[in-house]
Design a protein around this motif. Structure first.
Motif, mmCIF file in Angstrom:
data_model
loop_
_atom_site.group_PDB
_atom_site.id
_atom_site.type_symbol
_atom_site.label_atom_id
_atom_site.label_comp_id
_atom_site.label_asym_id
_atom_site.label_seq_id
_atom_site.Cartn_x
_atom_site.Cartn_y
_atom_site.Cartn_z
ATOM 1 N N ARG A 41 43.740 4.568 12.011
ATOM 2 C CA ARG A 41 44.499 5.204 10.927
ATOM 3 C C ARG A 41 45.380 4.162 10.220
ATOM 4 N NH1 ARG A 41 45.222 9.521 14.109
ATOM 5 N NH2 ARG A 41 47.216 8.791 14.904
ATOM 6 N N GLU A 42 46.055 3.369 11.063
ATOM 7 C CA GLU A 42 46.928 2.344 10.494
ATOM 8 C C GLU A 42 46.116 1.333 9.686
ATOM 9 O OE1 GLU A 42 50.199 -0.996 11.936
ATOM 10 O OE2 GLU A 42 49.347 0.372 13.422
ATOM 11 N N LYS A 43 44.933 0.962 10.195
ATOM 12 C CA LYS A 43 44.068 0.033 9.479
ATOM 13 C C LYS A 43 43.665 0.623 8.129
ATOM 14 C CE LYS A 43 39.612 -2.227 9.570
ATOM 15 N NZ LYS A 43 38.277 -2.158 10.032
ATOM 16 N N LYS A 44 43.305 1.914 8.144
ATOM 17 C CA LYS A 44 42.898 2.584 6.906
ATOM 18 C C LYS A 44 44.058 2.619 5.916
ATOM 19 C CE LYS A 44 41.062 6.902 5.114
ATOM 20 N NZ LYS A 44 40.808 8.294 5.354
ATOM 21 N N GLU A 45 45.247 2.973 6.419
ATOM 22 C CA GLU A 45 46.432 3.019 5.551
ATOM 23 C C GLU A 45 46.738 1.631 4.989
ATOM 24 O OE1 GLU A 45 49.550 4.667 7.953
ATOM 25 O OE2 GLU A 45 48.641 6.663 7.988
ATOM 26 N N LEU A 46 46.673 0.626 5.879
ATOM 27 C CA LEU A 46 46.942 -0.743 5.413
ATOM 28 C C LEU A 46 45.889 -1.197 4.406
ATOM 29 C CD1 LEU A 46 48.115 -2.464 8.716
ATOM 30 C CD2 LEU A 46 49.514 -1.886 6.723
ATOM 31 N N PHE A 47 44.633 -0.837 4.642
ATOM 32 C CA PHE A 47 43.578 -1.188 3.704
ATOM 33 C C PHE A 47 43.835 -0.538 2.342
ATOM 34 C CE2 PHE A 47 39.448 -0.517 1.678
ATOM 35 C CZ PHE A 47 38.988 -1.827 1.628
ATOM 36 N N LEU A 53 48.012 -2.559 -3.673
ATOM 37 C CA LEU A 53 48.792 -3.738 -4.043
ATOM 38 C C LEU A 53 47.937 -4.754 -4.808
ATOM 39 C CD1 LEU A 53 50.959 -4.270 -0.839
ATOM 40 C CD2 LEU A 53 51.720 -3.419 -3.060
ATOM 41 N N ASP A 54 46.664 -4.865 -4.449
ATOM 42 C CA ASP A 54 45.758 -5.740 -5.195
ATOM 43 C C ASP A 54 45.615 -5.264 -6.639
ATOM 44 O OD1 ASP A 54 45.276 -7.581 -3.231
ATOM 45 O OD2 ASP A 54 43.377 -6.683 -2.562
ATOM 46 N N GLU A 55 45.486 -3.945 -6.779
ATOM 47 C CA GLU A 55 45.382 -3.380 -8.137
ATOM 48 C C GLU A 55 46.660 -3.669 -8.927
ATOM 49 O OE1 GLU A 55 44.502 0.767 -7.714
ATOM 50 O OE2 GLU A 55 42.480 0.403 -6.936
ATOM 51 N N LEU A 57 48.822 -6.054 -8.317
ATOM 52 C CA LEU A 57 48.890 -7.493 -8.542
ATOM 53 C C LEU A 57 48.010 -7.874 -9.737
ATOM 54 C CD1 LEU A 57 49.884 -10.270 -7.616
ATOM 55 C CD2 LEU A 57 47.885 -10.365 -6.110
ATOM 56 N N GLU A 58 46.833 -7.312 -9.800
ATOM 57 C CA GLU A 58 45.921 -7.585 -10.916
ATOM 58 C C GLU A 58 46.555 -7.125 -12.231
ATOM 59 O OE1 GLU A 58 42.824 -9.294 -12.697
ATOM 60 O OE2 GLU A 58 43.210 -9.349 -10.536
ATOM 61 N N HIS A 59 47.184 -5.927 -12.158
ATOM 62 C CA HIS A 59 47.871 -5.389 -13.337
ATOM 63 C C HIS A 59 48.980 -6.352 -13.783
ATOM 64 C CE1 HIS A 59 49.704 -2.495 -16.036
ATOM 65 N NE2 HIS A 59 50.856 -2.662 -15.405
ATOM 66 N N PHE A 60 49.774 -6.821 -12.823
ATOM 67 C CA PHE A 60 50.866 -7.731 -13.159
ATOM 68 C C PHE A 60 50.345 -9.096 -13.615
ATOM 69 C CE2 PHE A 60 53.481 -4.881 -10.354
ATOM 70 C CZ PHE A 60 54.254 -4.379 -11.389
ATOM 71 N N LYS A 61 49.231 -9.522 -13.071
ATOM 72 C CA LYS A 61 48.623 -10.770 -13.546
ATOM 73 C C LYS A 61 48.196 -10.625 -14.999
ATOM 74 C CE LYS A 61 46.902 -12.836 -9.255
ATOM 75 N NZ LYS A 61 45.710 -13.196 -8.478
#
Length: 164
Positions: A41-47, A53-55, A57-61
């Motif tokens: 569950r934690e892995k899924k949440e972290l993923f 956060l990647d999205e 980050l891409e938006h901020f880039k």
């Protein structure tokens, strides 16, 4: 392929002669299943969080890239405006210098004309003064001559003759 909690739960061990205590093994497996489920569950949440956060980050880039482009465009525009203003200022100065030269030349020309007219008027005044002086001298000379006395006497004589 990783184990699932169901794989752990359904795992059957072969029984040996003096094997492990079945309740203790089941209890341990139940604990492993719970921990494994929590980790999954934690892995899924972290993923999901990493993906989010990647999205972002891409938006901020993208925003950063857009801002950088905007800054470059603003700098180029400012430089162009500065160059245009400088060119316009140079044109204004050149035009002002031309106008100043024209005004100075016009003033010098008018000044020369006025000086020439003034000299001409001085000459005319001098000629007029000389002629007037000559006229007055001629009139004085005429008054001072004996001819005047004779003229006056002749006139008087003629008057007397006309009256008689």
């Amino acid at each position: 392929m990783p184990l699932t909690p169901l794989d752990i739960h359904n795992k059957e061990f072969t029984r040996g002669f003096r094997g492990y205590d079945e309740d203790e093994v089941n209890e341990f497996l139940d604990q492993v299943i719970k921990d494994y489920e929590a980790i999954l569950r934690e892995k899924k949440e972290l993923f999901e969080r990493v993906t989010d956060l990647d999205e972002k980050l891409e938006h901020f880039k993208n925003i950063e890239e857009t801002l950088n482009k905007s800054i470059l465009i603003a700098q180029e525009t400012a430089e162009e405006v500065r160059r245009n203003a400088q060119k316009e200022a140079q044109l204004i100065v050149k035009e002002a210098e031309k106008n100043a030269d024209r005004i100075i030349n016009d003033a010098l020309s008018k000044s020369r004309k006025i000086m020439i007219e003034m000299e001409e008027l001085k000459k005319q005044a001098s000629v007029y003064k000389m002629r007037f002086k000559m006229l007055i001298e001629a009139q004085l000379e005429m008054l001072n001559t004996d001819d005047w006395d004779e003229f006056v006497e002749r006139e008087e004589d003629e008057l007397e003759q006309n009256q008689s």
